[in-house]
Design a protein around this motif. Structure first.
Motif, PDB file in Angstrom:
ATOM      1  N   ARG A 152      40.971  29.021  36.220  1.00 11.63           N
ATOM      2  CA  ARG A 152      40.174  29.189  37.445  1.00 11.63           C
ATOM      3  C   ARG A 152      41.061  29.068  38.682  1.00 11.63           C
ATOM      4  N   ILE A 153      41.997  28.097  38.638  1.00 15.10           N
ATOM      5  CA  ILE A 153      42.893  27.922  39.794  1.00 15.10           C
ATOM      6  C   ILE A 153      43.789  29.163  39.946  1.00 15.10           C
ATOM      7  N   ALA A 154      44.286  29.691  38.799  1.00 12.21           N
ATOM      8  CA  ALA A 154      45.132  30.884  38.850  1.00 12.21           C
ATOM      9  C   ALA A 154      44.351  32.055  39.430  1.00 12.21           C
ATOM     10  N   MET A 155      43.067  32.161  39.066  1.00 10.93           N
ATOM     11  CA  MET A 155      42.230  33.240  39.592  1.00 10.93           C
ATOM     12  C   MET A 155      42.068  33.095  41.100  1.00 10.93           C
ATOM     13  N   ALA A 156      41.755  31.872  41.540  1.00 11.41           N
ATOM     14  CA  ALA A 156      41.574  31.641  42.974  1.00 11.41           C
ATOM     15  C   ALA A 156      42.868  31.985  43.720  1.00 11.41           C
ATOM     16  N   GLY A 157      43.993  31.539  43.168  1.00 12.07           N
ATOM     17  CA  GLY A 157      45.285  31.826  43.795  1.00 12.07           C
ATOM     18  C   GLY A 157      45.557  33.319  43.854  1.00 12.07           C
ATOM     19  N   SER A 158      45.262  34.035  42.758  1.00 14.88           N
ATOM     20  CA  SER A 158      45.510  35.485  42.735  1.00 14.88           C
ATOM     21  C   SER A 158      44.679  36.195  43.796  1.00 14.88           C
ATOM     22  N   ILE A 159      43.419  35.742  43.970  1.00 15.92           N
ATOM     23  CA  ILE A 159      42.552  36.382  44.973  1.00 15.92           C
ATOM     24  C   ILE A 159      43.143  36.190  46.371  1.00 15.92           C
ATOM     25  N   LEU A 160      43.625  34.970  46.630  1.00 10.62           N
ATOM     26  CA  LEU A 160      44.201  34.706  47.951  1.00 10.62           C
ATOM     27  C   LEU A 160      45.442  35.569  48.189  1.00 10.62           C
ATOM     28  N   VAL A 161      46.307  35.650  47.172  1.00  9.13           N
ATOM     29  CA  VAL A 161      47.526  36.462  47.320  1.00  9.13           C
ATOM     30  C   VAL A 161      47.153  37.933  47.542  1.00  9.13           C
ATOM     31  N   ALA A 162      46.211  38.437  46.726  1.00 10.26           N
ATOM     32  CA  ALA A 162      45.803  39.841  46.857  1.00 10.26           C
ATOM     33  C   ALA A 162      45.196  40.099  48.232  1.00 10.26           C
ATOM     34  N   GLY A 163      44.380  39.158  48.725  1.00  9.72           N
ATOM     35  CA  GLY A 163      43.758  39.298  50.037  1.00  9.72           C
ATOM     36  C   GLY A 163      44.811  39.320  51.135  1.00  9.72           C
ATOM     37  N   TYR A 164      45.774  38.394  51.009  1.00  8.52           N
ATOM     38  CA  TYR A 164      46.844  38.336  52.008  1.00  8.52           C
ATOM     39  C   TYR A 164      47.613  39.660  52.033  1.00  8.52           C
ATOM     40  N   LEU A 165      47.956  40.167  50.832  1.00  6.48           N
ATOM     41  CA  LEU A 165      48.724  41.412  50.771  1.00  6.48           C
ATOM     42  C   LEU A 165      47.883  42.609  51.220  1.00  6.48           C
ATOM     43  N   GLY A 166      46.567  42.529  51.050  1.00  3.04           N
ATOM     44  CA  GLY A 166      45.689  43.590  51.543  1.00  3.04           C
ATOM     45  C   GLY A 166      45.710  43.651  53.065  1.00  3.04           C
ATOM     46  N   ALA A 190      39.204  45.589  41.324  1.00  2.00           N
ATOM     47  CA  ALA A 190      39.945  44.410  41.787  1.00  2.00           C
ATOM     48  C   ALA A 190      39.717  43.243  40.846  1.00  2.00           C
ATOM     49  N   ALA A 191      38.465  43.009  40.449  1.00  2.00           N
ATOM     50  CA  ALA A 191      38.162  41.859  39.588  1.00  2.00           C
ATOM     51  C   ALA A 191      38.868  41.983  38.239  1.00  2.00           C
ATOM     52  N   GLY A 192      38.868  43.198  37.663  1.00  2.00           N
ATOM     53  CA  GLY A 192      39.536  43.395  36.376  1.00  2.00           C
ATOM     54  C   GLY A 192      41.033  43.137  36.471  1.00  2.00           C
ATOM     55  N   LEU A 193      41.635  43.609  37.549  1.00  2.00           N
ATOM     56  CA  LEU A 193      43.075  43.401  37.736  1.00  2.00           C
ATOM     57  C   LEU A 193      43.392  41.929  37.955  1.00  2.00           C
ATOM     58  N   LEU A 194      42.566  41.269  38.776  1.00  2.00           N
ATOM     59  CA  LEU A 194      42.805  39.854  39.057  1.00  2.00           C
ATOM     60  C   LEU A 194      42.683  39.027  37.784  1.00  2.00           C
ATOM     61  N   LEU A 195      41.767  39.435  36.913  1.00  2.00           N
ATOM     62  CA  LEU A 195      41.626  38.713  35.643  1.00  2.00           C
ATOM     63  C   LEU A 195      42.871  38.881  34.777  1.00  2.00           C
ATOM     64  N   ALA A 196      43.407  40.105  34.740  1.00  2.00           N
ATOM     65  CA  ALA A 196      44.628  40.325  33.952  1.00  2.00           C
ATOM     66  C   ALA A 196      45.779  39.497  34.516  1.00  2.00           C
ATOM     67  N   ILE A 197      45.872  39.422  35.847  1.00  2.00           N
ATOM     68  CA  ILE A 197      46.949  38.645  36.470  1.00  2.00           C
ATOM     69  C   ILE A 197      46.776  37.158  36.169  1.00  2.00           C
ATOM     70  N   SER A 198      45.561  36.640  36.420  1.00  2.00           N
ATOM     71  CA  SER A 198      45.382  35.191  36.297  1.00  2.00           C
ATOM     72  C   SER A 198      45.490  34.743  34.842  1.00  2.00           C
ATOM     73  N   SER A 199      45.013  35.556  33.882  1.00  2.00           N
ATOM     74  CA  SER A 199      45.119  35.104  32.492  1.00  2.00           C
ATOM     75  C   SER A 199      46.569  35.150  32.010  1.00  2.00           C
ATOM     76  N   SER A 200      47.381  36.052  32.571  1.00  2.00           N
ATOM     77  CA  SER A 200      48.780  36.044  32.149  1.00  2.00           C
ATOM     78  C   SER A 200      49.505  34.840  32.753  1.00  2.00           C
ATOM     79  N   ILE A 201      49.018  34.335  33.883  1.00  2.00           N
ATOM     80  CA  ILE A 201      49.631  33.126  34.455  1.00  2.00           C
ATOM     81  C   ILE A 201      49.196  31.890  33.667  1.00  2.00           C
ATOM     82  N   SER A 202      47.875  31.718  33.483  1.00  2.00           N
ATOM     83  CA  SER A 202      47.423  30.474  32.852  1.00  2.00           C
ATOM     84  C   SER A 202      47.650  30.488  31.341  1.00  2.00           C
ATOM     85  N   HIS A 203      47.476  31.632  30.706  1.00  2.00           N
ATOM     86  CA  HIS A 203      47.584  31.656  29.245  1.00  2.00           C
ATOM     87  C   HIS A 203      49.005  31.940  28.755  1.00  2.00           C
ATOM     88  N   ASP A 204      49.682  32.924  29.359  1.00  2.00           N
ATOM     89  CA  ASP A 204      51.020  33.278  28.868  1.00  2.00           C
ATOM     90  C   ASP A 204      52.097  32.343  29.415  1.00  2.00           C
TER      91      ASP A 204
END
Lengths: 85, 588
Positions: free
Chosen positions: B447-461, B413-427
């Motif tokens: 950091r904000i993108a990471m926090a947001g991704s965790i919340l979205v992933a948790g909600y969808l879980g 989960a952490a590896g995937l969330l990092l890929a998601i958040s870095s594509s949001i903040s960096h790309d």
């Protein structure tokens, strides 16, 4: 590195990659799938050979292939003077 | 000590370790947040990749999949390991040489196109999000079964832990916790496997045990015995192929190409110091993965054998041959409470009959007075989860399996969330919408993108959408049909240009999605399938999960054709391609 040397380095890399991927293909798609039924008449202990390739042998071969590739590329890097310390 | 207390202690201890690592490895720059400062040694990165890669599904479900599919499950074993050869030889070293932070960034730069970058970001987010929902569910399941807390409580606990180390430490925190998580999960996986192999064959190495003779005095090879037991009870033989060859071939290929194209795996190789390290690090990653992947077939076969022997205690057909319901072992009743196992005494003889669907055997079964298979539910996850109990292993081993399952889910989960958040903040943010922000602002944004991704992933879980169950089709299909070809052509073809890459990605992606939706419903909405998802309806017998390889081929053909019909890439791009093909000297 000159353009000619770059081209030569790349060609040698491609040759190595193709060689490795031929083995990659043979152990998994060949021995593990296409020829599995024929190979199953040969036994490796309790394993039928085709089954062994599909669930064990191909994985071991993949590991060896990657280290072989890395080792040969290090040699190539040294030869072309681009080896990273 | 009670099992539950023991489980709390072991899981709690691993959580304390992860938080300790998080505090020790906070990220101070974007370079540390995205790629751990490019300072991770290759062996350790290999270990982190092992945990990154091996998900809740690898840990909990794969052995069960093998137990029930036998030889046919080889596609997953070969597919999920063979991709690392492609990664080592076709992608990782060159992308490491390029030396940037994300996968879409390379695609955007190489094809000098924001559009290409955005297409890559969309594929990345769709594939990673599908994947991460499964991990969130895995955490919830592990908690609720072993710690007897509510599913949602378990899921939130997992979210909090990931939040602490991923938001604080980014890739740096994720890397060092993944290393710890690898150790936990591999220990938890191999210990029960060694015990079971010892019990059944007398050989402690499961990889050898699977090919050995039984220790029960019958002197039969384990696999032969399993084949015999299954066939005698009307199941298909374990070692025999059941599906079609073309589907096995293409599914294996799709999984391999998809594995090599999954961004959360690729970015792990951006964290090593040199190109040379990137090559060997892929090898180490596969070593650590292979330890689990070569053990899983033994766990699967042995657990299946144990299950069959638990129910069929004597000769098939003899009145005393089947276990009496009041005699079933305690693990059987324990797991029936969770709904993973279920029996029904159809012929009312007070015993359980568990047999397969073969028509010939149905006649025999009727003559024994059997009125249908009475094991109406055997969830495949039980093969790993109940394994320690079936083999009568001590409580600490059971606690360890709980911690291992949670470690596998958290690390992926952490590896995937990092890929998601870095594509949001960096790309998206830094790359396209706000190119002028400072490093410090970007770090805050990530950091904000990471926090947001965790919340979205948790909600969808907690509220899984229809596509959550389609990890193999969707995540691997997208990675295979869009990302892998674009990356490979970017390195191996100087002629591939922006128009070719964009049209190629859209064609690969489009054809794969249409093929999946055709059999699984548009956007997975039930009732909108164009054809029933059965082998007779599949085009040339290709299942939707196996179509990624065909999508990749379509991508290659379209991209190269269009590229050759349009202007070649500008000169500086051709130089860029020449440059990434040769290792640089020293660190970059």
């Amino acid at each position: 590195m000159s353009d000619a040397a770059k081209a030569e380095y790349w060609k040698a890399n491609i040759r190595l990659v193709i060689g490795c991927l031929v083995v990659w293909f043979i152990v998994s798609y060949g021995c593990g799938i296409l020829l599995a039924e024929q190979l199953n008449s040969i036994r490796l202990g309790g394993y039928q050979l085709g089954f062994w390739f599909a669930q064990q042998g191909s994985i071991y071969t993949f590991v060896v292939l990657i280290f072989f590739y890395a080792w040969r590329m290090n040699q190539l890097d040294r030869k072309f003077n681009v080896f990273e310390e | 000590m009670s099992l539950q207390l023991m489980t709390y202690l072991v899981v709690g201890a691993t959580f304390a370790l992860y938080i300790f690592i998080a505090i020790k490895s906070r990220a101070a720059t974007t370079g540390e947040f995205y790629v751990a400062g490019k300072g991770v040694p290759p062996v350790l990165n290999g270990m982190a990749t092992g945990a990154d890669w091996m998900s809740a599904a690898s840990f909990i479900s794969m052995a069960g999949l093998i137990a029930f599919k036998g030889y046919d499950a080889s596609v997953y074993l070969m597919g999920w390991t063979g991709g690392y050869c492609l990664l080592a030889m076709l992608l990782a070293p060159y992308l490491r040489k390029y030396g940037k932070f994300t996968v879409p960034e390379f695609i955007g730069d190489r094809y000098y196109s924001h559009t290409a970058r955005v297409v890559a970001v969309i594929c990345l987010i769709t594939a990673s999000l599908t994947y991460v929902i499964g991990q969130m569910k895995g955490i919830g399941v592990a908690f609720s079964r072993f710690l007897e807390v509510d599913f949602s409580v378990g899921l939130v606990a997992g979210m909090v832990i990931v939040f602490i180390y991923a938001v604080l430490g980014g890739m740096k925190g994720v890397t060092y916790t993944q290393i710890a998580q690898y150790c936990v999960l591999i220990f938890a996986y191999t210990v029960p496997a060694v015990f079971i192999s010892l019990q059944l064959t007398g050989n402690p190495l499961p990889q050898i045990g699977l090919g050995s003779t039984m220790a029960d005095g019958s002197n039969m090879y384990l696999l032969d015995k399993l084949d015999k037991i299954l066939v005698d009870l009307g199941f298909a033989a374990y070692t025999v192929q059941k599906g079609t060859t073309i589907n096995m071939f293409l599914l294996t290929l799709s999984l391999m190409i998809g594995t090599a194209g999954l961004p959360h795996v690729i970015i792990r190789f951006f964290t090593v110091p040199t190109v040379k390290d990137a090559r060997s690090s892929v090898g180490w990653a596969l070593v650590f993965i292979a330890i689990l992947y070569t053990t899983a077939p033994a766990v699967g076969a042995m657990a299946r054998l144990n299950l069959m022997n638990t129910i069929q205690i004597g000769p098939v057909g003899s009145p005393e041959g089947n276990i009496r319901i009041k005699d079933v072992p305690s693990w059987f009743t324990n797991w029936e409470k969770t709904g993973l196992l279920k029996h029904e005494d159809k012929n009312g003889d007070g015993r359980i009959q568990y047999y397969g669907p073969s028509k010939e055997f149905a006649v025999k079964a009727a003559s024994f007075g059997w009125k249908g298979n009475e094991m109406i539910k055997v969830d495949r996850d039980i093969m790993v989860l109940a394994n320690p109990e079936i083999a009568k292993l001590p409580n600490w081993v059971i606690a360890l399996v709980a911690a291992g399952g949670i470690a596998a889910a958290l690390s992926t989960a952490a590896g995937l969330l990092l890929a998601i958040s870095s594509s949001i903040s960096h790309d998206l943010l830094k790359g396209i919408f706000a190119p002028n922000i400072t490093d410090k602002t970007e770090l805050m944004a990530s950091r904000i993108a990471m926090a947001g991704s965790i919340l979205v992933a948790g909600y969808l879980g907690l509220n899984p959408p229809g596509f959550a169950a389609q990890v193999v089709a969707l995540a691997f299909g997208l990675a295979a049909s869009s990302i892998f070809p674009a990356l490979m052509m970017g390195i191996f073809s100087k002629r591939a240009n922006n128009a070719g890459a964009i049209l190629g990605m859209l064609a690969g992606l489009g054809s794969t999605l249409v093929y999946i939706f055709w059999y699984k419903g548009w956007f997975f909405i039930k009732g909108t399938e164009m054809l029933a998802n059965t082998p007779d309806n599949w085009l040339f017998g290709i299942s939707p999960e196996a179509f990624g390889a065909v999508g990749a081929l379509i991508n290659f053909v379209v991209a190269l054709t269009v590229s050759n019909m349009t202007a070649p890439p500008p000169e500086h791009i051709q130089h860029l391609v020449e440059d990434i093909r040769v290792p640089g000297t020293g660190r970059q």
